[in-house]
Write a protein that holds these residues in place. Sequence first.
Motif, PDB file in Angstrom:
ATOM      1  N   TRP A 159       0.838  -1.208   0.000  1.00 36.53           N
ATOM      2  CA  TRP A 159       0.000   0.000   0.000  1.00 36.53           C
ATOM      3  C   TRP A 159       0.870   1.253   0.000  1.00 36.53           C
ATOM      4  N   ILE A 160       1.946   1.254   0.767  1.00 34.20           N
ATOM      5  CA  ILE A 160       2.844   2.416   0.803  1.00 34.20           C
ATOM      6  C   ILE A 160       3.493   2.625  -0.564  1.00 34.20           C
ATOM      7  N   LEU A 161       3.994   1.533  -1.162  1.00 33.23           N
ATOM      8  CA  LEU A 161       4.593   1.650  -2.490  1.00 33.23           C
ATOM      9  C   LEU A 161       3.567   2.112  -3.517  1.00 33.23           C
ATOM     10  N   GLY A 162       2.347   1.587  -3.411  1.00 33.07           N
ATOM     11  CA  GLY A 162       1.292   1.975  -4.346  1.00 33.07           C
ATOM     12  C   GLY A 162       0.928   3.447  -4.231  1.00 33.07           C
ATOM     13  N   ALA A 163       0.921   3.965  -2.998  1.00 34.22           N
ATOM     14  CA  ALA A 163       0.611   5.382  -2.799  1.00 34.22           C
ATOM     15  C   ALA A 163       1.702   6.273  -3.396  1.00 34.22           C
ATOM     16  N   LEU A 164       2.944   5.803  -3.317  1.00 34.01           N
ATOM     17  CA  LEU A 164       4.061   6.595  -3.828  1.00 34.01           C
ATOM     18  C   LEU A 164       4.219   6.460  -5.335  1.00 34.01           C
ATOM     19  N   LEU A 165       3.871   5.295  -5.877  1.00 37.75           N
ATOM     20  CA  LEU A 165       4.131   5.007  -7.289  1.00 37.75           C
ATOM     21  C   LEU A 165       2.862   4.545  -8.004  1.00 37.75           C
ATOM     22  N   PHE A 166       1.733   5.162  -7.681  1.00 40.45           N
ATOM     23  CA  PHE A 166       0.441   4.722  -8.220  1.00 40.45           C
ATOM     24  C   PHE A 166       0.459   4.695  -9.742  1.00 40.45           C
ATOM     25  N   ASP A 167       0.837   5.795 -10.377  1.00 46.70           N
ATOM     26  CA  ASP A 167       0.808   5.867 -11.839  1.00 46.70           C
ATOM     27  C   ASP A 167       1.786   4.890 -12.476  1.00 46.70           C
ATOM     28  N   THR A 168       2.948   4.725 -11.862  1.00 48.90           N
ATOM     29  CA  THR A 168       3.937   3.787 -12.396  1.00 48.90           C
ATOM     30  C   THR A 168       3.397   2.369 -12.412  1.00 48.90           C
ATOM     31  N   PHE A 169       2.824   1.939 -11.289  1.00 52.80           N
ATOM     32  CA  PHE A 169       2.269   0.591 -11.213  1.00 52.80           C
ATOM     33  C   PHE A 169       1.058   0.447 -12.129  1.00 52.80           C
ATOM     34  N   ALA A 170       0.237   1.492 -12.229  1.00 53.48           N
ATOM     35  CA  ALA A 170      -0.944   1.431 -13.091  1.00 53.48           C
ATOM     36  C   ALA A 170      -0.546   1.216 -14.546  1.00 53.48           C
ATOM     37  N   ARG A 171       0.512   1.883 -14.978  1.00 50.14           N
ATOM     38  CA  ARG A 171       0.972   1.729 -16.366  1.00 50.14           C
ATOM     39  C   ARG A 171       1.633   0.369 -16.605  1.00 50.14           C
ATOM     40  N   MET A 172       2.102  -0.264 -15.536  1.00 52.79           N
ATOM     41  CA  MET A 172       2.711  -1.586 -15.676  1.00 52.79           C
ATOM     42  C   MET A 172       1.685  -2.669 -15.939  1.00 52.79           C
ATOM     43  N   GLY A 173       0.435  -2.413 -15.584  1.00 55.45           N
ATOM     44  CA  GLY A 173      -0.603  -3.414 -15.787  1.00 55.45           C
ATOM     45  C   GLY A 173      -0.329  -4.680 -14.994  1.00 55.45           C
ATOM     46  N   ALA A 174      -0.449  -5.831 -15.661  1.00 50.17           N
ATOM     47  CA  ALA A 174      -0.268  -7.115 -14.977  1.00 50.17           C
ATOM     48  C   ALA A 174       1.157  -7.307 -14.479  1.00 50.17           C
ATOM     49  N   TYR A 175       2.111  -6.589 -15.078  1.00 46.98           N
ATOM     50  CA  TYR A 175       3.508  -6.744 -14.654  1.00 46.98           C
ATOM     51  C   TYR A 175       3.748  -6.211 -13.246  1.00 46.98           C
ATOM     52  N   ALA A 176       2.810  -5.422 -12.720  1.00 45.71           N
ATOM     53  CA  ALA A 176       2.958  -4.952 -11.342  1.00 45.71           C
ATOM     54  C   ALA A 176       2.955  -6.126 -10.364  1.00 45.71           C
ATOM     55  N   LYS A 177       2.310  -7.230 -10.767  1.00 45.13           N
ATOM     56  CA  LYS A 177       2.305  -8.413  -9.897  1.00 45.13           C
ATOM     57  C   LYS A 177       3.711  -8.991  -9.726  1.00 45.13           C
ATOM     58  N   LEU A 178       4.568  -8.764 -10.702  1.00 44.78           N
ATOM     59  CA  LEU A 178       5.945  -9.238 -10.571  1.00 44.78           C
ATOM     60  C   LEU A 178       6.650  -8.541  -9.419  1.00 44.78           C
ATOM     61  N   ILE A 179       6.333  -7.255  -9.214  1.00 49.75           N
ATOM     62  CA  ILE A 179       6.917  -6.521  -8.097  1.00 49.75           C
ATOM     63  C   ILE A 179       6.418  -7.111  -6.780  1.00 49.75           C
ATOM     64  N   GLY A 180       5.106  -7.326  -6.695  1.00 54.73           N
ATOM     65  CA  GLY A 180       4.540  -7.901  -5.480  1.00 54.73           C
ATOM     66  C   GLY A 180       5.076  -9.295  -5.208  1.00 54.73           C
ATOM     67  N   PHE A 181       5.206 -10.098  -6.271  1.00 50.50           N
ATOM     68  CA  PHE A 181       5.719 -11.456  -6.085  1.00 50.50           C
ATOM     69  C   PHE A 181       7.172 -11.436  -5.622  1.00 50.50           C
ATOM     70  N   ALA A 182       7.969 -10.530  -6.187  1.00 44.60           N
ATOM     71  CA  ALA A 182       9.376 -10.433  -5.785  1.00 44.60           C
ATOM     72  C   ALA A 182       9.495 -10.049  -4.314  1.00 44.60           C
ATOM     73  N   ILE A 183       8.649  -9.125  -3.860  1.00 43.95           N
ATOM     74  CA  ILE A 183       8.683  -8.724  -2.453  1.00 43.95           C
ATOM     75  C   ILE A 183       8.291  -9.890  -1.554  1.00 43.95           C
ATOM     76  N   ALA A 184       7.202 -10.577  -1.912  1.00 43.94           N
ATOM     77  CA  ALA A 184       6.747 -11.715  -1.104  1.00 43.94           C
ATOM     78  C   ALA A 184       7.767 -12.848  -1.130  1.00 43.94           C
ATOM     79  N   LEU A 185       8.355 -13.106  -2.297  1.00 46.01           N
ATOM     80  CA  LEU A 185       9.347 -14.175  -2.420  1.00 46.01           C
ATOM     81  C   LEU A 185      10.561 -13.895  -1.545  1.00 46.01           C
ATOM     82  N   ALA A 186      11.016 -12.637  -1.560  1.00 43.71           N
ATOM     83  CA  ALA A 186      12.168 -12.276  -0.723  1.00 43.71           C
ATOM     84  C   ALA A 186      11.824 -12.390   0.755  1.00 43.71           C
ATOM     85  N   TYR A 187      10.640 -11.915   1.136  1.00 42.18           N
ATOM     86  CA  TYR A 187      10.244 -11.930   2.551  1.00 42.18           C
ATOM     87  C   TYR A 187      10.115 -13.356   3.075  1.00 42.18           C
ATOM     88  N   PHE A 188       9.293 -14.166   2.415  1.00 46.61           N
ATOM     89  CA  PHE A 188       9.079 -15.532   2.885  1.00 46.61           C
ATOM     90  C   PHE A 188      10.321 -16.399   2.662  1.00 46.61           C
TER      91      PHE A 188
END
Length: 315
Positions: free
Chosen positions: A36-65
């Motif tokens: 949510w924090i990243l989305g608030a800061l980079l809303f337009d960037t993620f919106a233009r990425m479309g489905a590829y924004a999920k790659l960012i979320g997956f990378a964060i979750a993969l690193a964390y877990f």
Amino acid sequence: MDALHTEGGSDREIAGFWRRLGAFAIDSILLGIVGWILGALLFDTFARMGAYAKLIGFAIALAYFGICNSRIGGGQTLGKRWLGVRVVDAHDQLLSLPRSVLRYAVLGIPFFANGLPLGPKLAMSTPLGYLLALVVFGGMFAIIYLYLFNRRTRQSLHDLVVGSYVERFDRAAQPVPFPVMWRGHIVVVALLAVIALSAPAVASRFAQTTTFAGILPLYHTLSTQPHVMTAQVVRGWSSFNGGKATHSLQSSLWLDAPLTDDGDMAKRIAQQMAKADPNIANEDVVAVTLVYGYDMGIASGWKKHGYSFKRDELL
């Protein structure tokens, strides 16, 4: 009570359903806050990425877990640490980083890959469609089934792949024989995989029915419009208080620009839908929803505006 045999120490209880679910819920909330924090800061960037924004979320979750559940993090995410559980192998040893990363990849990929905008043709009777069905639907069904019903070892699909267990770490238990998973679960998982593999063929047959006639050409027409990244087209109907049913042709368009309030664009889209639909005579309303936003898998944010036009206004 089932327990996990340890080397050179007291045994540990295998973590129960609610404790594991609670730990995962805590971790999901923490990742959601980050997203949510990243989305608030980079809303337009993620919106233009479309489905590829999920790659960012997956990378964060993969690193964390991956890191936290390995020996680097003591086998514990924050949720697991707070609820007194950890991830170990069959010898009660913490997982290596590659093994822990693979463990989460098996868990995360089916859920992050769900909803990828591959298009109807790719998602139906093609090799890619069958592979996606096996990974997404087969993977999700198997994970959920094992999580709910494998009560003996509490291993789900991702645990079975790497040979891991989630154990209680806050108290010791009396020694008991090492639990073995009921082999019948493997048969059920295989059946779930077969069912998942049938999904593209079933979807292909539905696409040929009268109900879906004209949907594929409409999808291609809308997908090529300016600023449209992905499109969805469905037929629907509604009835209030038993009155006459209202039939509608509905579309949702995910945009690469903040144009959700552009009524003229919505009307142009509706007019194109009316002209391209061979069954427009059977529809009473054409509805268009313009969507701008992002979905990272761990968090999402959307701006939407719906428009509705009577058929006679468009022809």
